[in-house]
Design a protein around this motif. Structure first.
Motif, PDB file in Angstrom:
ATOM      1  N   LEU A  43      41.633  46.095  28.694  1.00 38.06           N
ATOM      2  CA  LEU A  43      41.770  47.375  29.362  1.00 38.06           C
ATOM      3  C   LEU A  43      42.684  48.361  29.194  1.00 38.06           C
ATOM      4  N   THR A  44      43.506  47.865  28.162  1.00 41.88           N
ATOM      5  CA  THR A  44      44.521  48.844  27.434  1.00 41.88           C
ATOM      6  C   THR A  44      43.679  49.826  26.370  1.00 41.88           C
ATOM      7  N   GLN A  45      42.697  49.304  25.937  1.00 41.15           N
ATOM      8  CA  GLN A  45      42.002  49.853  24.953  1.00 41.15           C
ATOM      9  C   GLN A  45      40.440  50.417  25.582  1.00 41.15           C
ATOM     10  N   HIS A  46      40.057  49.942  26.736  1.00 47.75           N
ATOM     11  CA  HIS A  46      38.664  50.216  27.160  1.00 47.75           C
ATOM     12  C   HIS A  46      38.721  50.794  28.576  1.00 47.75           C
ATOM     13  N   ASP A  47      37.840  51.454  29.041  1.00 42.30           N
ATOM     14  CA  ASP A  47      37.600  51.906  30.447  1.00 42.30           C
ATOM     15  C   ASP A  47      36.859  51.007  31.082  1.00 42.30           C
ATOM     16  N   ALA A  48      36.793  51.083  32.560  1.00 41.59           N
ATOM     17  CA  ALA A  48      36.072  50.089  33.244  1.00 41.59           C
ATOM     18  C   ALA A  48      35.680  50.751  34.629  1.00 41.59           C
ATOM     19  N   ASP A  49      34.621  50.656  35.349  1.00 39.72           N
ATOM     20  CA  ASP A  49      34.517  51.162  36.693  1.00 39.72           C
ATOM     21  C   ASP A  49      34.559  50.160  37.818  1.00 39.72           C
ATOM     22  N   LEU A  50      34.331  48.544  37.459  1.00 36.69           N
ATOM     23  CA  LEU A  50      34.489  47.511  38.490  1.00 36.69           C
ATOM     24  C   LEU A  50      35.037  46.537  37.933  1.00 36.69           C
ATOM     25  N   ALA A  51      36.300  45.836  38.476  1.00 36.22           N
ATOM     26  CA  ALA A  51      36.758  44.477  38.260  1.00 36.22           C
ATOM     27  C   ALA A  51      36.665  43.553  39.268  1.00 36.22           C
ATOM     28  N   MET A  52      36.081  42.330  38.721  1.00 36.16           N
ATOM     29  CA  MET A  52      35.920  41.156  39.553  1.00 36.16           C
ATOM     30  C   MET A  52      36.758  40.159  39.348  1.00 36.16           C
ATOM     31  N   VAL A  53      37.739  40.063  40.088  1.00 32.41           N
ATOM     32  CA  VAL A  53      39.163  39.243  40.027  1.00 32.41           C
ATOM     33  C   VAL A  53      39.199  37.847  40.637  1.00 32.41           C
ATOM     34  N   LEU A  72      46.803  50.422  34.940  1.00 34.80           N
ATOM     35  CA  LEU A  72      46.027  50.586  33.658  1.00 34.80           C
ATOM     36  C   LEU A  72      44.811  51.586  33.970  1.00 34.80           C
ATOM     37  N   ARG A  73      43.988  51.500  34.879  1.00 34.40           N
ATOM     38  CA  ARG A  73      42.795  51.981  35.120  1.00 34.40           C
ATOM     39  C   ARG A  73      42.827  52.481  36.800  1.00 34.40           C
ATOM     40  N   PRO A  74      43.482  53.516  36.980  1.00 34.36           N
ATOM     41  CA  PRO A  74      43.673  53.798  38.513  1.00 34.36           C
ATOM     42  C   PRO A  74      42.365  54.122  39.070  1.00 34.36           C
ATOM     43  N   ARG A  75      41.249  54.543  38.272  1.00 30.19           N
ATOM     44  CA  ARG A  75      40.022  54.551  39.238  1.00 30.19           C
ATOM     45  C   ARG A  75      39.183  53.469  39.141  1.00 30.19           C
ATOM     46  N   LEU A  76      39.618  52.366  38.934  1.00 33.88           N
ATOM     47  CA  LEU A  76      38.620  50.993  39.014  1.00 33.88           C
ATOM     48  C   LEU A  76      38.408  50.678  40.509  1.00 33.88           C
ATOM     49  N   GLY A 113      24.872  44.399  45.700  1.00 37.13           N
ATOM     50  CA  GLY A 113      25.515  45.271  46.605  1.00 37.13           C
ATOM     51  C   GLY A 113      26.957  45.581  46.154  1.00 37.13           C
ATOM     52  N   ILE A 114      27.598  44.962  45.527  1.00 43.69           N
ATOM     53  CA  ILE A 114      29.071  45.218  45.054  1.00 43.69           C
ATOM     54  C   ILE A 114      28.894  46.256  44.077  1.00 43.69           C
ATOM     55  N   ALA A 115      27.953  46.210  43.208  1.00 51.62           N
ATOM     56  CA  ALA A 115      27.564  47.162  42.052  1.00 51.62           C
ATOM     57  C   ALA A 115      27.459  48.606  42.871  1.00 51.62           C
ATOM     58  N   ALA A 116      26.362  48.388  43.946  1.00 52.05           N
ATOM     59  CA  ALA A 116      25.978  49.761  44.583  1.00 52.05           C
ATOM     60  C   ALA A 116      27.549  50.409  45.238  1.00 52.05           C
ATOM     61  N   ARG A 117      28.085  49.828  45.771  1.00 53.00           N
ATOM     62  CA  ARG A 117      29.581  50.098  46.409  1.00 53.00           C
ATOM     63  C   ARG A 117      30.297  50.689  45.296  1.00 53.00           C
ATOM     64  N   ALA A 118      30.653  50.070  44.198  1.00 53.70           N
ATOM     65  CA  ALA A 118      31.315  50.556  43.107  1.00 53.70           C
ATOM     66  C   ALA A 118      30.725  52.023  42.711  1.00 53.70           C
ATOM     67  N   ASP A 119      29.581  52.096  42.508  1.00 50.61           N
ATOM     68  CA  ASP A 119      28.915  53.237  41.999  1.00 50.61           C
ATOM     69  C   ASP A 119      29.295  54.259  43.007  1.00 50.61           C
ATOM     70  N   GLY A 120      29.109  54.047  44.363  1.00 51.61           N
ATOM     71  CA  GLY A 120      29.501  54.943  45.430  1.00 51.61           C
ATOM     72  C   GLY A 120      30.868  55.360  45.150  1.00 51.61           C
ATOM     73  N   ARG A 122      32.586  55.390  42.464  1.00 50.75           N
ATOM     74  CA  ARG A 122      32.922  56.072  41.240  1.00 50.75           C
ATOM     75  C   ARG A 122      32.420  57.731  41.375  1.00 50.75           C
ATOM     76  N   SER A 123      31.284  57.698  42.384  1.00 49.55           N
ATOM     77  CA  SER A 123      30.813  59.054  42.328  1.00 49.55           C
ATOM     78  C   SER A 123      31.625  59.928  43.309  1.00 49.55           C
ATOM     79  N   GLN A 124      32.481  59.260  44.414  1.00 49.98           N
ATOM     80  CA  GLN A 124      33.418  59.964  45.137  1.00 49.98           C
ATOM     81  C   GLN A 124      34.756  60.140  44.444  1.00 49.98           C
ATOM     82  N   ASN A 125      34.992  59.423  43.320  1.00 54.91           N
ATOM     83  CA  ASN A 125      36.457  59.660  42.703  1.00 54.91           C
ATOM     84  C   ASN A 125      36.236  60.363  41.487  1.00 54.91           C
ATOM     85  N   ARG A 126      35.512  61.234  41.352  1.00 53.16           N
ATOM     86  CA  ARG A 126      35.512  61.944  39.914  1.00 53.16           C
ATOM     87  C   ARG A 126      36.970  62.529  39.638  1.00 53.16           C
TER      88      ARG A 126
END
Length: 456
Positions: A43-53, A72-76, A113-120, A122-126
């Motif tokens: 993640l220091t070199q690549h962006d990401a939208d969703l992290a499952m930890v 590293l990725r505040p909009r994760l 469902g998690i993917a759908a919420r992550a997409d929502g 992402r769209s609200q945090n442009r």
């Protein structure tokens, strides 16, 4: 949904394999890591939208890792997974920045469902528009030249340079957040934070801690102090969308913050001075809510020093051709295509009614462009679209068995969204860009049983 960039961090290879298989099957890019260090380096070199930890990563705690990943990725969109659900881990995970907390093993539907919420999310945090674009014409963000939109532009211009609170009202899909962003972009605060918050997305307790922050030990799991969004927006603008979805108890606390221009974190006796401009929005009938006692009058008058009412698309039909060409141009740019639309098709779109307003029109243009067989949206294509959407509640529903490929595509699309939202009709309507009553009409016409798709 645009493909998500997903990272999975779990020391169980089977869990990683299952998650990767489901995300990949849904068209998302998924990278899996058995070691936290490898994920952090990635993640220091690549962006990401969703992290499952996972909570437990050998000797390392996943919640501690979560803080590093968000730095590293505040909009994760961060999700904590655990096979041992407990109040303690849930409270700590959420207080430390996790947005979702789920129990393993996960089903394929839960993962979708998690993917759908992550997409929502992402769209609200442009990302906010860069300062260089802030001085551009408002047309770059808000499209319209009708008299009603001209009045909106004038109102934005008059209030932008002041610090007064503004209440933006209008039906769903009319562009209330765009107006809020325009006010901020043309204000003296334009180089400072613009923070949008959807009040309807949080419970009262979570909204309070999200906005006002909390001190360490304020509640079980609050392992460290948390600065709320009010403090984080100091000097800038806080946009409270769906303000009418808040409780009366919360409204009292928000009123005090606005009146006194200071905030007290949950669990603290200390007040912190703040300089934040408040903008708020609602799609509900404010007069009715005030009359019914469902919204505090004192807060209303504090927020509505200036009120901007956005017209529905039906009230400004002359703007439809501008919007159509704008959305088609944006679709072409995003997809590397050159779809065109014939003038008669534009005229027919202008005649149609749009209950979901600008958002519904945009979704329709995208759909028409995707399925334009010759690379041009024709009048016939739009007529097929018009037959799918009755222009009034009295219009007889079209039989679900109509042999029209677009009808079946729409039916499958709505079913997929309902599945992703667990049958939540309000959320499904929001993702489809239409109002809930429109979803009911479409379901009736397409033969969709909303009761059978609901988990409730």
């Amino acid at each position: 949904m645009q493909p998500l960039r997903v990272v999975v961090i779990d020391d169980e290879p089977n869990t990683c394999a299952i998650l990767q298989a489901v995300f990949a099957a849904e068209g998302h890019q998924c990278e899996t890591f058995l070691r936290a260090e490898d994920a952090e380096q990635y993640l220091t070199q690549h962006d990401a939208d969703l992290a499952m930890v996972d909570v437990y990563l050998g000797a390392l705690n996943g919640i501690d890792l979560l803080q590093k990943l968000r730095a590293l990725r505040p909009r994760l969109y961060p999700v904590i997974m655990t096979a041992n659900v407990s109040v303690e881990t849930a409270a700590r995970a959420l207080s430390e920045g996790a947005i979702d907390y789920v129990s393993k093993p996960l089903t394929a539907d839960q993962i979708r469902g998690i993917a759908a919420r992550a997409d929502g999310f992402r769209s609200q945090n442009r990302e906010p528009a860069p300062p260089a674009e802030a001085d551009d014409s408002l047309d770059s963000a808000i499209i319209g030249r009708s008299p009603k939109m001209l009045e909106v532009y004038k109102a934005i211009g008059r209030v932008a340079g002041s610090n007064v609170s503004v209440l933006i009202t209008g039906a769903s899909g009319t562009g209330k957040e765009l107006v809020a962003r325009a006010i901020h972009a043309h204000s003296k605060r334009k180089d400072l934070p613009f923070t949008p918050v959807n009040c309807g997305s949080f419970t009262e307790t979570l909204l309070e801690t999200e906005l006002f922050g909390h001190e360490r030990g304020a509640f079980t799991g609050a392992a460290s102090a948390h600065r709320g969004l009010v403090e984080a927006s100091d000097g800038g603008t806080l946009f409270l969308d769906e303000i009418t979805e808040t409780t009366l108890a919360f409204q009292v606390k928000l009123l005090r913050v606005i009146q006194e221009q200071q905030v007290r974190r949950v669990g603290s006796n200390k007040y912190t001075p703040i300089d934040v401009r408040m903008l708020a929005a609602s799609n509900r009938d404010m007069a009715h809510l005030l009359k019914q006692g469902q919204f505090r009058e004192d807060l209303y008058y504090r927020l509505a020093v200036v009120r901007i009412e956005l017209p529905s698309l039906d009230e400004r039909r002359e703007d439809t051709p501008l919007l159509v060409r704008h959305f088609l141009k944006r679709f072409n740019e995003k997809n590397g295509l050159s779809v065109t639309i014939e003038p008669l098709a534009v005229q027919r779109l202008q005649q149609m009614s749009w209950p979901g307003n600008v958002r519904e029109l945009e979704n329709t243009i995208n759909r028409l462009a995707i399925f334009a067989p010759t690379g041009e949206v024709t009048l016939a294509d739009v007529e097929a679209e018009a037959r799918r959407v009755p222009e009034s509640a009295e219009t007889p529903p079209v039989a679900a068995a109509t042999p029209d490929r677009l009808l079946e595509l729409e039916r499958q699309h709505i079913l997929q969204i309902l599945k992703q939202t667990g049958g939540n009709r309000s959320e499904a309507a929001r993702r489809l860009g239409i109002e809930r009553k429109t979803l009911y009409r479409k379901a009736l016409r397409l033969g969709i049983d909303l009761q059978s798709t609901s988990d409730k």
